[in-house]
Design a protein around this motif. Structure first.
Motif, mmCIF file in Angstrom:
data_model
loop_
_atom_site.group_PDB
_atom_site.id
_atom_site.type_symbol
_atom_site.label_atom_id
_atom_site.label_comp_id
_atom_site.label_asym_id
_atom_site.label_seq_id
_atom_site.Cartn_x
_atom_site.Cartn_y
_atom_site.Cartn_z
ATOM 1 N N TRP A 1 25.333 -30.056 14.017
ATOM 2 C CA TRP A 1 24.511 -30.564 12.918
ATOM 3 C C TRP A 1 24.848 -32.035 12.639
ATOM 4 O O TRP A 1 26.003 -32.437 12.692
ATOM 5 C CB TRP A 1 24.772 -29.762 11.645
ATOM 6 C CG TRP A 1 24.458 -28.300 11.789
ATOM 7 C CD1 TRP A 1 25.299 -27.330 12.223
ATOM 8 C CD2 TRP A 1 23.205 -27.676 11.521
ATOM 9 N NE1 TRP A 1 24.646 -26.114 12.241
ATOM 10 C CE2 TRP A 1 23.354 -26.305 11.808
ATOM 11 C CE3 TRP A 1 21.960 -28.132 11.067
ATOM 12 C CZ2 TRP A 1 22.322 -25.384 11.662
ATOM 13 C CZ3 TRP A 1 20.931 -27.207 10.903
ATOM 14 C CH2 TRP A 1 21.113 -25.857 11.211
ATOM 15 N N ALA B 1 19.229 -32.973 3.732
ATOM 16 C CA ALA B 1 19.804 -31.754 4.316
ATOM 17 C C ALA B 1 20.321 -32.012 5.726
ATOM 18 O O ALA B 1 19.888 -32.938 6.414
ATOM 19 C CB ALA B 1 18.723 -30.665 4.342
ATOM 20 N N ARG C 1 20.649 -31.742 9.698
ATOM 21 C CA ARG C 1 19.645 -31.592 10.768
ATOM 22 C C ARG C 1 20.322 -31.043 12.003
ATOM 23 O O ARG C 1 21.369 -31.548 12.429
ATOM 24 C CB ARG C 1 19.014 -32.942 11.118
ATOM 25 C CG ARG C 1 18.039 -33.475 10.120
ATOM 26 C CD ARG C 1 17.260 -34.670 10.670
ATOM 27 N NE ARG C 1 18.005 -35.480 11.624
ATOM 28 C CZ ARG C 1 18.756 -36.535 11.295
ATOM 29 N NH1 ARG C 1 18.902 -36.888 10.036
ATOM 30 N NH2 ARG C 1 19.376 -37.222 12.224
ATOM 31 N N SER C 2 19.716 -30.039 12.613
ATOM 32 C CA SER C 2 20.286 -29.471 13.839
ATOM 33 C C SER C 2 20.075 -30.423 15.009
ATOM 34 O O SER C 2 18.975 -30.947 15.212
ATOM 35 C CB SER C 2 19.626 -28.127 14.148
ATOM 36 O OG SER C 2 20.112 -27.641 15.396
ATOM 37 N N GLU D 1 26.876 -19.604 14.324
ATOM 38 C CA GLU D 1 25.582 -19.018 13.988
ATOM 39 C C GLU D 1 25.281 -17.808 14.871
ATOM 40 O O GLU D 1 25.965 -17.574 15.875
ATOM 41 C CB GLU D 1 24.476 -20.078 14.178
ATOM 42 C CG GLU D 1 24.651 -21.344 13.376
ATOM 43 C CD GLU D 1 24.574 -21.110 11.861
ATOM 44 O OE1 GLU D 1 24.063 -20.052 11.426
ATOM 45 O OE2 GLU D 1 25.034 -21.988 11.102
ATOM 46 N N VAL E 1 20.086 -21.234 14.632
ATOM 47 C CA VAL E 1 19.108 -21.027 13.555
ATOM 48 C C VAL E 1 18.192 -22.243 13.482
ATOM 49 O O VAL E 1 18.550 -23.330 13.962
ATOM 50 C CB VAL E 1 19.824 -20.811 12.192
ATOM 51 C CG1 VAL E 1 20.628 -19.527 12.215
ATOM 52 C CG2 VAL E 1 20.706 -21.999 11.836
ATOM 53 N N PRO E 2 17.006 -22.097 12.876
ATOM 54 C CA PRO E 2 16.106 -23.251 12.734
ATOM 55 C C PRO E 2 16.748 -24.358 11.911
ATOM 56 O O PRO E 2 17.505 -24.100 10.971
ATOM 57 C CB PRO E 2 14.882 -22.667 12.015
ATOM 58 C CG PRO E 2 14.942 -21.202 12.266
ATOM 59 C CD PRO E 2 16.398 -20.862 12.377
ATOM 60 N N SER E 3 16.418 -25.596 12.268
ATOM 61 C CA SER E 3 17.007 -26.746 11.589
ATOM 62 C C SER E 3 16.709 -26.730 10.101
ATOM 63 O O SER E 3 17.545 -27.107 9.280
ATOM 64 C CB SER E 3 16.482 -28.041 12.206
ATOM 65 O OG SER E 3 17.079 -29.163 11.605
ATOM 66 N N ALA E 4 15.522 -26.277 9.736
ATOM 67 C CA ALA E 4 15.103 -26.312 8.325
ATOM 68 C C ALA E 4 15.987 -25.448 7.436
ATOM 69 O O ALA E 4 16.150 -25.724 6.241
ATOM 70 C CB ALA E 4 13.647 -25.877 8.206
ATOM 71 N N THR E 5 16.554 -24.392 7.985
ATOM 72 C CA THR E 5 17.387 -23.503 7.156
ATOM 73 C C THR E 5 18.769 -24.063 6.899
ATOM 74 O O THR E 5 19.441 -23.657 5.954
ATOM 75 C CB THR E 5 17.544 -22.120 7.827
ATOM 76 O OG1 THR E 5 18.284 -22.280 9.037
ATOM 77 C CG2 THR E 5 16.210 -21.477 8.140
ATOM 78 N N GLY E 6 19.196 -24.992 7.765
ATOM 79 C CA GLY E 6 20.560 -25.507 7.637
ATOM 80 C C GLY E 6 21.557 -24.478 8.145
ATOM 81 O O GLY E 6 21.178 -23.366 8.550
ATOM 82 N N THR F 1 23.893 -21.453 8.459
ATOM 83 C CA THR F 1 23.963 -20.180 7.728
ATOM 84 C C THR F 1 25.345 -19.542 7.844
ATOM 85 O O THR F 1 25.710 -18.702 7.033
ATOM 86 C CB THR F 1 22.908 -19.188 8.270
ATOM 87 O OG1 THR F 1 23.167 -18.940 9.649
ATOM 88 C CG2 THR F 1 21.503 -19.726 8.089
#
Length: 198
Positions: free
Chosen positions: A132, A139, A141-142, A172, A177-182, A184
């Motif tokens: 990230w 936020a 970004r992946s 993860e 995981v999708p970048s938008a979720t940050g 997890t």
């Protein structure tokens, strides 16, 4: 008496002609010898010029081959320099105990992040490590999922890392995981991304 004088004159003329004949023969032989010598000299000149031209051509070919070899070597060296990574950004990602776990470098020439594991950490088969970018605002970004090998490569643009002060790796689910979720999962490693002035 007149007849005797005529015979004597005739006899003298014959003797002179007989005496002159060998001289003419000798002169002819001398001329033939000189002609042969001139012909041999001409032939030697032709041979010398031919050998000189052949040698010059041989030297020219040798020089051309050397120049061709030098050009090839120069092209190979230039290609190797182009292929060599140009490290512009570096980060050492460490765990909570400050033990280095991942060396990250960015090559803007090839738009490539290279991650090298420097510790013995291995994620479970059902998990993935995800990299990230942590910008000053906004936020995370992946930048991609890190492969399981000792060295991983991620394709990114310089704009993805240029204004990023910190990188982080989280644990993860498999595939990330999708970048938008940050992130997890837990953040395992973090470190400052430093720009090298080349």
């Amino acid at each position: 008496l007149v007849q005797a004088d005529q015979q004597q004159a005739q006899w003298r003329a014959q003797r002179s002609a007989a005496a002159a004949a060998p001289q003419v023969g000798k002169l002819g032989q001398a001329l033939s010898w000189w002609r042969g010598l001139a012909l041999a000299g001409s032939l030697a000149t032709v041979v010398a010029v031919s050998v000189g031209l052949w040698t010059h051509h041989g030297l020219q070919q040798s020089t051309q081959q050397q120049l061709s070899a030098l050009r090839t070597e120069l092209q190979t060296t230039q290609a190797a320099l182009q292929a060599a990574p140009q490290i512009q950004y570096v980060a050492v990602l460490a765990d909570g105990k400050a033990d280095a776990s991942m060396l990250v470098t960015f090559d803007p020439r090839h738009n490539q992040l290279v991650l090298q594991r420097v510790s013995g950490f291995r994620e479970a088969e059902s998990k993935s490590l995800q990299l990230w970018a942590l910008p000053p605002q906004g936020a995370p970004r992946s930048l991609g999922v890190v492969g399981e090998g000792r060295v991983a490569q991620l394709a990114v643009q310089e704009t993805d890392v240029k204004a990023v002060p910190t990188l982080a790796i989280s644990l993860e689910p498999k595939g990330g995981v999708p970048s938008a979720t940050g992130p997890t999962g837990p953040v395992l490693f973090t470190g400052a991304l430093i720009r090298r002035d080349l």
